[in-house]
Scaffold this motif. Structure first.
Motif: not given
Length: 82
Positions: A59, A1, A82, A57, A80, A23, A25
């Motif tokens: 992604i 994150t 989630n 938030n 993406q 990923s 985020v």
């Protein structure tokens, strides 16, 4: 994150045939960006470097496949679900 802008990025110990997904985020603040350049080993389709999604938030998925220790083909799939 992500909790701040990315100000440095170094890729090391790259192995030929290595592949994966990273990923990225955004936190609850969002607007985090890639201030630094992506790794010099990255090769983007059409030579256009990826730009991160900045929504709260969000992604993004960074897909990579390294064909040598010095060249990794990458693509960034943004926002993406989630």
């Amino acid at each position: 994150t992500l909790t701040a802008n990315i100000t440095s990025l170094t890729c090391s110990n790259i192995k030929a045939s290595q592949s994966g997904t990273i990923s990225l985020v955004q936190d609850g603040t969002g607007s985090r960006t890639m201030v630094a350049g992506w790794c010099s080993q990255f090769r983007w389709a059409g030579g256009v470097r990826g730009v991160l999604s900045t929504a709260i938030n969000a992604i993004d998925a960074l897909f990579y496949q390294c064909v040598t220790t010095a060249i990794c083909y990458v693509s960034l799939s943004k926002a993406q679900a989630n």
